[in-house]
Every structure is written in structure tokens, then in C-alpha cells.
Design a protein around this motif. Structure first.
Motif, PDB file in Angstrom:
ATOM      1  N   GLU A 149       0.778  -1.295   0.123  1.00 51.35           N
ATOM      2  CA  GLU A 149       0.015   0.129   0.245  1.00 51.35           C
ATOM      3  C   GLU A 149       0.808   1.182  -0.112  1.00 51.35           C
ATOM      4  O   GLU A 149       0.290   2.219  -0.009  1.00 51.35           O
ATOM      5  CB  GLU A 149      -0.980  -0.084   1.190  1.00 51.35           C
ATOM      6  CG  GLU A 149      -0.300   0.066   2.659  1.00 51.35           C
ATOM      7  CD  GLU A 149      -0.043  -1.165   3.122  1.00 51.35           C
ATOM      8  OE1 GLU A 149      -0.224  -2.461   2.279  1.00 51.35           O
ATOM      9  OE2 GLU A 149       0.042  -1.309   4.398  1.00 51.35           O
ATOM     10  N   ARG A 150       2.006   1.254   0.265  1.00 51.37           N
ATOM     11  CA  ARG A 150       3.197   2.224   0.226  1.00 51.37           C
ATOM     12  C   ARG A 150       3.340   2.841  -1.248  1.00 51.37           C
ATOM     13  O   ARG A 150       4.155   3.713  -1.359  1.00 51.37           O
ATOM     14  CB  ARG A 150       4.350   2.072   1.021  1.00 51.37           C
ATOM     15  CG  ARG A 150       4.300   1.363   2.419  1.00 51.37           C
ATOM     16  CD  ARG A 150       3.237   2.295   3.303  1.00 51.37           C
ATOM     17  NE  ARG A 150       3.751   3.519   3.677  1.00 51.37           N
ATOM     18  CZ  ARG A 150       2.981   4.371   3.948  1.00 51.37           C
ATOM     19  NH1 ARG A 150       1.848   4.261   4.683  1.00 51.37           N
ATOM     20  NH2 ARG A 150       3.472   5.808   4.254  1.00 51.37           N
ATOM     21  N   LYS A 185      -5.392   2.889   2.048  1.00 54.02           N
ATOM     22  CA  LYS A 185      -4.683   2.545   3.219  1.00 54.02           C
ATOM     23  C   LYS A 185      -3.277   3.128   2.925  1.00 54.02           C
ATOM     24  O   LYS A 185      -2.708   3.274   4.355  1.00 54.02           O
ATOM     25  CB  LYS A 185      -4.460   1.017   2.869  1.00 54.02           C
ATOM     26  CG  LYS A 185      -4.224   0.020   3.965  1.00 54.02           C
ATOM     27  CD  LYS A 185      -4.006  -1.538   3.810  1.00 54.02           C
ATOM     28  CE  LYS A 185      -3.560  -2.184   5.157  1.00 54.02           C
ATOM     29  NZ  LYS A 185      -3.111  -3.381   4.839  1.00 54.02           N
ATOM     30  N   PHE A 186      -2.787   3.515   2.230  1.00 55.88           N
ATOM     31  CA  PHE A 186      -1.572   4.524   2.130  1.00 55.88           C
ATOM     32  C   PHE A 186      -1.784   5.526   3.297  1.00 55.88           C
ATOM     33  O   PHE A 186      -0.767   5.968   3.778  1.00 55.88           O
ATOM     34  CB  PHE A 186      -1.538   5.218   0.730  1.00 55.88           C
ATOM     35  CG  PHE A 186      -0.132   5.986   0.541  1.00 55.88           C
ATOM     36  CD1 PHE A 186       1.007   5.569   0.016  1.00 55.88           C
ATOM     37  CD2 PHE A 186      -0.315   7.211   1.057  1.00 55.88           C
ATOM     38  CE1 PHE A 186       2.006   6.326  -0.014  1.00 55.88           C
ATOM     39  CE2 PHE A 186       0.704   8.183   0.772  1.00 55.88           C
ATOM     40  CZ  PHE A 186       2.047   7.542   0.129  1.00 55.88           C
ATOM     41  N   PHE A 187      -3.061   6.124   3.296  1.00 56.62           N
ATOM     42  CA  PHE A 187      -3.154   7.432   3.878  1.00 56.62           C
ATOM     43  C   PHE A 187      -3.660   6.999   5.407  1.00 56.62           C
ATOM     44  O   PHE A 187      -3.483   7.972   6.433  1.00 56.62           O
ATOM     45  CB  PHE A 187      -4.163   8.216   3.363  1.00 56.62           C
ATOM     46  CG  PHE A 187      -3.958   8.749   1.859  1.00 56.62           C
ATOM     47  CD1 PHE A 187      -2.982   9.613   1.827  1.00 56.62           C
ATOM     48  CD2 PHE A 187      -4.412   7.892   0.766  1.00 56.62           C
ATOM     49  CE1 PHE A 187      -2.527   9.860   0.406  1.00 56.62           C
ATOM     50  CE2 PHE A 187      -4.082   8.341  -0.390  1.00 56.62           C
ATOM     51  CZ  PHE A 187      -3.065   9.536  -0.741  1.00 56.62           C
ATOM     52  N   VAL A 188      -3.702   5.749   5.838  1.00 54.00           N
ATOM     53  CA  VAL A 188      -4.247   5.342   6.948  1.00 54.00           C
ATOM     54  C   VAL A 188      -3.110   5.751   8.127  1.00 54.00           C
ATOM     55  O   VAL A 188      -3.552   6.262   9.194  1.00 54.00           O
ATOM     56  CB  VAL A 188      -4.589   3.946   7.081  1.00 54.00           C
ATOM     57  CG1 VAL A 188      -4.909   3.455   8.578  1.00 54.00           C
ATOM     58  CG2 VAL A 188      -6.123   3.892   6.349  1.00 54.00           C
ATOM     59  N   GLU A 189      -1.938   5.456   7.654  1.00 59.80           N
ATOM     60  CA  GLU A 189      -0.942   5.787   8.622  1.00 59.80           C
ATOM     61  C   GLU A 189      -0.111   7.082   8.440  1.00 59.80           C
ATOM     62  O   GLU A 189       0.705   7.447   9.135  1.00 59.80           O
ATOM     63  CB  GLU A 189       0.326   4.589   8.448  1.00 59.80           C
ATOM     64  CG  GLU A 189      -0.262   3.396   9.036  1.00 59.80           C
ATOM     65  CD  GLU A 189       0.492   2.225   8.349  1.00 59.80           C
ATOM     66  OE1 GLU A 189       1.659   2.339   7.678  1.00 59.80           O
ATOM     67  OE2 GLU A 189      -0.191   1.054   8.297  1.00 59.80           O
ATOM     68  N   ARG A 190      -0.655   7.647   7.374  1.00 57.32           N
ATOM     69  CA  ARG A 190      -0.092   9.009   6.876  1.00 57.32           C
ATOM     70  C   ARG A 190      -1.141   9.983   6.681  1.00 57.32           C
ATOM     71  O   ARG A 190      -1.310  10.603   5.635  1.00 57.32           O
ATOM     72  CB  ARG A 190       0.701   9.093   5.476  1.00 57.32           C
ATOM     73  CG  ARG A 190       2.038   8.602   5.739  1.00 57.32           C
ATOM     74  CD  ARG A 190       2.474   9.059   4.356  1.00 57.32           C
ATOM     75  NE  ARG A 190       4.143   8.207   4.089  1.00 57.32           N
ATOM     76  CZ  ARG A 190       4.415   8.406   3.159  1.00 57.32           C
ATOM     77  NH1 ARG A 190       4.290   9.102   2.374  1.00 57.32           N
ATOM     78  NH2 ARG A 190       5.834   7.710   2.938  1.00 57.32           N
ATOM     79  N   PRO A 191      -2.044  10.084   7.735  1.00 58.59           N
ATOM     80  CA  PRO A 191      -3.140  11.234   7.396  1.00 58.59           C
ATOM     81  C   PRO A 191      -2.753  12.455   7.166  1.00 58.59           C
ATOM     82  O   PRO A 191      -1.642  13.045   7.820  1.00 58.59           O
ATOM     83  CB  PRO A 191      -4.056  11.131   9.040  1.00 58.59           C
ATOM     84  CG  PRO A 191      -3.007  10.645   9.884  1.00 58.59           C
ATOM     85  CD  PRO A 191      -1.939   9.781   9.288  1.00 58.59           C
ATOM     86  N   LEU A 192      -3.538  13.347   6.663  1.00 65.31           N
ATOM     87  CA  LEU A 192      -3.078  14.749   6.532  1.00 65.31           C
ATOM     88  C   LEU A 192      -2.976  15.715   7.858  1.00 65.31           C
ATOM     89  O   LEU A 192      -3.745  15.296   8.705  1.00 65.31           O
ATOM     90  CB  LEU A 192      -4.176  15.618   5.388  1.00 65.31           C
ATOM     91  CG  LEU A 192      -4.128  15.440   4.019  1.00 65.31           C
ATOM     92  CD1 LEU A 192      -5.407  16.018   3.593  1.00 65.31           C
ATOM     93  CD2 LEU A 192      -2.736  16.087   3.608  1.00 65.31           C
ATOM     94  N   ALA A 193      -2.157  16.582   8.087  1.00 67.51           N
ATOM     95  CA  ALA A 193      -2.228  17.216   9.211  1.00 67.51           C
ATOM     96  C   ALA A 193      -3.370  18.022   9.315  1.00 67.51           C
ATOM     97  O   ALA A 193      -4.093  18.521   8.491  1.00 67.51           O
ATOM     98  CB  ALA A 193      -1.006  18.179   9.132  1.00 67.51           C
ATOM     99  N   PRO A 194      -3.999  17.784  10.487  1.00 71.82           N
ATOM    100  CA  PRO A 194      -5.189  18.516  10.942  1.00 71.82           C
ATOM    101  C   PRO A 194      -5.235  20.027  10.648  1.00 71.82           C
ATOM    102  O   PRO A 194      -3.990  20.665  10.660  1.00 71.82           O
ATOM    103  CB  PRO A 194      -5.504  18.445  12.412  1.00 71.82           C
ATOM    104  CG  PRO A 194      -4.253  18.087  13.077  1.00 71.82           C
ATOM    105  CD  PRO A 194      -3.459  17.346  11.865  1.00 71.82           C
ATOM    106  N   PRO A 195      -6.060  20.755  10.322  1.00 73.18           N
ATOM    107  CA  PRO A 195      -6.050  22.144   9.565  1.00 73.18           C
ATOM    108  C   PRO A 195      -5.417  22.829  10.970  1.00 73.18           C
ATOM    109  O   PRO A 195      -5.727  22.716  12.014  1.00 73.18           O
ATOM    110  CB  PRO A 195      -7.408  22.482   9.367  1.00 73.18           C
ATOM    111  CG  PRO A 195      -8.526  21.348   9.524  1.00 73.18           C
ATOM    112  CD  PRO A 195      -7.476  20.291  10.012  1.00 73.18           C
ATOM    113  N   SER A 196      -4.647  24.034  10.505  1.00 76.29           N
ATOM    114  CA  SER A 196      -4.038  24.614  11.397  1.00 76.29           C
ATOM    115  C   SER A 196      -4.839  25.479  12.316  1.00 76.29           C
ATOM    116  O   SER A 196      -5.601  26.261  11.397  1.00 76.29           O
ATOM    117  CB  SER A 196      -2.590  25.311  11.042  1.00 76.29           C
ATOM    118  OG  SER A 196      -2.315  26.457  11.768  1.00 76.29           O
TER     119      SER A 196
END
Ligand code: ACO
Length: 216
Positions: A149-150, A185-196
Motif C-alpha cells: 500500500e506504500r 490504506k496508504f493514507f491510514v498511517e499518513r493522515p493529512l495534518a489537521p487544519p492549523s
């Protein structure tokens, strides 16, 4: 695909890994012309199998010996003993790095620098659905030390999508304009940073957060 006799001795193991540098130094460098010929032929077979053909049915291959350096590509070749016991070329798998942009289902864009991509994957028609694709892919995963998935997958064919679903349970993705597939699944361990909380200058505190009221 028959391999020239000169290179038989270089296929001491079923899977051989090549890149541009390996092709130009010994032992491969001694047979660079022969190697380029069978890599290009296999690349052409792959292109035809994927329908990547131009005018007059000429293949537009993704794998060509002289372009391996462009994406810092690693080329995994799978050979098997042929009817006479000498190795025949059965499959290829090319991976390399690219800079990609990905939009999620909410239209948020993410830039992926040096993203490892599966660029070309082909098993000869006589050997398909015999587990050889899995063998090759599994060896590549082991070498790269990365989970399936990477990777980003360049224009995956229906066969590759079926392959990834069957062997690795990868199915969900947001279709992209650039045709690369990156599974959710790629993004499950690399979620987008929450909005600042400071996304607007208006909201930005004048002092560093947490500094106010702090005792000395
Ligand atoms: N139709 C649908 N699914 C298929 C097909 C097919 N004709 N062939 C293989 N698959 C999928 C299925 O999930 C299959 O499982 P099943 O037989 O139980 O349905 C599974 O792959 C079989 O796994 P393996 O035997 O390990 O895979 P194989 O040796 O067939 O290699 C590959 C898979 C490389 C995709 C091969 O089918 C092939 O070369 N296809 C033609 C070229 C191609 O489409 N390459 C991918 C291009 S996209 C890219 O490279 C980024």
C-alpha cells in the motif's frame, strides 16, 4: 522469452535485479547490448499486453534499457527453466520514484516527493495466473522493505487491480487525473495534518501559544 546463451550464467537465481548502473558495469556491462535487447523486447511485450500501442501497432514501452536512469528505476526480472532447462525470461517488474500530486475525496491536495511507484509489471502470457506475478512482486517487496500500500501504481490495468485485490486486499482508491492509483490504506498511517488553528493571520495569537500565564 528465450535469453541469449551469453547471459545464461547471469541468471543463477530466478530473480535478477538491475538498474542503469548495474547494466554498465561487470558482469552485465560485458553483455550490455544483449541485455538491452531482451529488456527492450520484454518491455515491448508488456506494452502490447497493456494496449500501449501507437500508430501501426507500434508499442510505446514503459521499460526500455536506456531510460532506466530517468526514474532511478529498479528492474526485477524473473526467469524460469525453459523446456531445455536453460533460463527463459518470464516476467518483469519496474519500480521507480516520481513526484506526484494526489487529491483526496474532499479535494484536498497532497504532494508526494520521491514517491516509490510501480511503473511496469508483466508476466508472459504463457505463465499468467500461475503465481509468477506474486513471486516477482513478493521478491520486490522484500528487497524494497515497503508494504504494497506504500506504492503508487501507474495506470494499473484491470489485471493488476485484480492481482492487488486478491493478494494484498487493496481495493479502495480515489481516481486521479494523472491515472496513478494510491490506495486509501496508504493514507491510514499518513493522515493529512489537521487544519492549523492559525490558518488565518486574523486568528494568529500575538504571543506564542502556551506562553501566556506561564509562571516563571
Ligand atoms: N484477468 C483478471 N485478473 C487477472 C488476470 C486476468 N486475465 N490475470 C491475473 N489476474 C489477477 C487475478 O487476481 C489472479 O487471481 P485469479 O487467477 O485467482 O483470478 C491473480 O492476478 C493471479 O496472480 P498471479 O498468478 O501471481 O499473477 P500473474 O502471474 O498473472 O501476474 C500480472 C499478474 C503481472 C498483472 C499479469 O497478469 C500480466 O502480466 N498482465 C498483463 C500486463 C498487465 O496488465 N500488467 C500490469 C500493467 S499496470 C502496471 O504495470 C503499473
Amino acid at each position: 522469452m528465450e535469453l541469449p546463451e551469453k547471459v545464461h550464467a547471469l541468471f543463477t537465481q530466478p530473480i535478477v535485479l538491475l538498474n542503469q548502473a548495474a547494466l554498465s558495469r561487470p558482469p552485465w556491462g560485458h553483455y550490455s547490448r544483449e541485455a538491452a535487447a531482451f529488456i527492450n523486447e520484454m518491455g515491448n511485450n508488456s506494452a502490447r499486453a497493456q494496449g500501449l500501442v501507437g500508430a501501426g501497432g507500434r508499442p510505446n514501452p514503459i521499460t526500455q534499457a536506456h531510460t532506466l536512469g530517468e526514474t532511478n528505476a529498479r528492474l526485477f526480472l524473473l526467469a524460469q527453466p525453459g523446456p531445455t532447462g536453460t533460463p527463459v525470461l518470464v516476467g518483469l517488474l519496474k519500480i521507480g520514484t516520481k513526484q506526484l500530486f494526489h487529491w483526496d475525496a474532499n479535494g484536498r491536495m497532497r504532494e508526494l516527493q520521491n514517491q516509490v511507484c510501480v511503473l511496469d509489471f508483466y508476466v508472459h502470457e504463457d505463465y499468467q495466473r500461475g503465481g509468477f506475478g506474486k513471486l516477482l512482486f513478493h521478491a520486490m517487496l522484500g528487497h524494497e522493505g515497503i508494504a504494497p500500500e506504500r506504492f503508487a501504481y501507474d495506470r494499473p490495468s484491470p489485471k493488476l487491480l485484480g492481482f492487488l485485490r486478491k493478494h494484498y486486499g487493496l481495493a479502495d482508491f480515489v481516481p486521479q487525473q494523472n491515472k496513478f492509483v494510491i490506495f486509501e490504506k496508504f493514507f491510514v498511517e499518513r493522515p493529512l495534518a489537521p487544519p492549523s488553528p492559525y490558518d488565518s493571520v486574523m486568528n494568529r495569537p500575538l504571543t506564542a501559544r502556551g506562553a501566556q500565564g506561564r509562571r516563571r
